[in-house]
Design an enzyme around this catalytic site. Structure first.
Site, PDB file in Angstrom:
ATOM      1  N   LEU A  34      27.697  34.280  44.949  1.00  0.00           N
ATOM      2  CA  LEU A  34      26.601  35.117  44.477  1.00  0.00           C
ATOM      3  C   LEU A  34      26.974  36.568  44.739  1.00  0.00           C
ATOM      4  CD1 LEU A  34      23.546  32.987  45.650  1.00  0.00           C
ATOM      5  CD2 LEU A  34      24.338  33.342  43.316  1.00  0.00           C
ATOM      6  N   HIS A 120      41.046  44.258  47.956  1.00  0.00           N
ATOM      7  CA  HIS A 120      41.206  44.359  46.505  1.00  0.00           C
ATOM      8  C   HIS A 120      41.903  45.671  46.156  1.00  0.00           C
ATOM      9  CE1 HIS A 120      37.888  41.555  47.098  1.00  0.00           C
ATOM     10  NE2 HIS A 120      38.179  41.038  45.925  1.00  0.00           N
ATOM     11  N   LYS A 147      41.563  37.027  51.946  1.00  0.00           N
ATOM     12  CA  LYS A 147      41.678  37.088  50.485  1.00  0.00           C
ATOM     13  C   LYS A 147      42.378  38.383  50.080  1.00  0.00           C
ATOM     14  CE  LYS A 147      38.971  37.579  46.235  1.00  0.00           C
ATOM     15  NZ  LYS A 147      37.616  37.841  45.679  1.00  0.00           N
ATOM     16  N   SER A 205      33.636  38.950  36.792  1.00  0.00           N
ATOM     17  CA  SER A 205      33.449  39.872  37.915  1.00  0.00           C
ATOM     18  C   SER A 205      34.736  40.593  38.276  1.00  0.00           C
ATOM     19  CB  SER A 205      32.922  39.111  39.137  1.00  0.00           C
ATOM     20  OG  SER A 205      33.838  38.115  39.543  1.00  0.00           O
ATOM     21  N   GLN A 209      39.689  37.063  34.905  1.00  0.00           N
ATOM     22  CA  GLN A 209      39.016  35.844  35.366  1.00  0.00           C
ATOM     23  C   GLN A 209      38.912  34.830  34.230  1.00  0.00           C
ATOM     24  OE1 GLN A 209      34.856  36.043  37.057  1.00  0.00           O
ATOM     25  NE2 GLN A 209      36.061  36.382  38.898  1.00  0.00           N
TER      26      GLN A 209
END
Length: 226
Positions: A34, A120, A147, A205, A209
């Site tokens: 979410l 990121h 990540k 997002s 993707q």
């Protein structure tokens, strides 16, 4: 951690998706991310998380991405929101280099929530040495999963991310390349140790993707799903 399949497929949803998308459309997803920074509203946010938990019966990941790492808008009360959705979440995502990361680490430990420390880079894929520095910082901070998502501009970037994945295949990592040229990494890296890949339903997002149905099909063809 409550993932039945590893590598897992996380489908990314917004608040309006939770209210409108039926459970059947999430077939094949293992986890719901979410993205609060993509929500239309942040009032009564715990209601959205409660609805998602009840409606889809899947583990929930709360992410409130900072604008400088790809967030759609600035959310100033991030810590308060994380605290509000604790009863419904299995995972939190926090940027490794954010000021709130140490507090989120303690909050996650206290509430038995798996914390993903993320990095990121929407410009390029850093060198292996730089990626290792990010990984080491995440480990030092006690992140449960690290990540790393970087922009892929050329073939060697895919190779760098794959080599990094192989190098850390025994660690708990998520490694993926963004952009059109990064799509192969979203498919290949899960085979070699990346724990989660992210898929979209409506609005993506992150660049590159893949749609949930396509990702589920790819995983089946590759033997990653029964």
């Amino acid at each position: 951690m409550l993932l039945q399949n590893i590598p897992a497929i996380a489908v990314v949803l917004k608040d309006k998706d939770v209210l409108s998308i039926p459970k059947e459309e999430l077939k094949g997803a293992d986890l719901i991310e979410l993205r609060v920074d993509m929500f239309e509203k942040t009032e009564n946010i715990s209601d959205i998380f409660e609805t998602a938990k009840r409606k889809y019966n899947l583990p929930l990941l709360c992410t409130i991405r900072l604008p400088e790492e790809g967030g759609k808008r600035e959310i100033k009360n991030r810590v308060e929101i994380y605290q509000a959705v604790i009863p419904f979440c299995n995972f939190f995502d926090i940027e490794i280099f954010s000021n709130e990361a140490p507090f989120l680490r303690q909050l996650s430990i206290k509430n038995n929530i798996t914390l993903i420390g993320s990095y990121h880079n929407f410009i390029n894929t850093p060198s292996m040495e730089q990626l290792e520095e990010v990984f080491d910082r995440g480990k030092t901070m006690g992140m449960d999963i690290i990540k790393i998502a970087t922009m892929v501009n050329e073939k060697k970037d895919i190779e760098t991310l794959l080599y990094f994945t192989l190098r850390h295949k025994l660690d708990r990592i998520i490694v993926l390349g963004m952009g059109q040229k990064g799509i192969p990494s979203r498919i290949i890296n899960p085979v070699f140790g990346s724990m989660i890949t992210y898929a979209s339903l409506n609005e993506i997002s992150a660049p590159g993707q893949i749609h949930l149905k396509d990702m589920v099909h790819i995983f089946k063809v590759m033997g990653l799903r029964g």
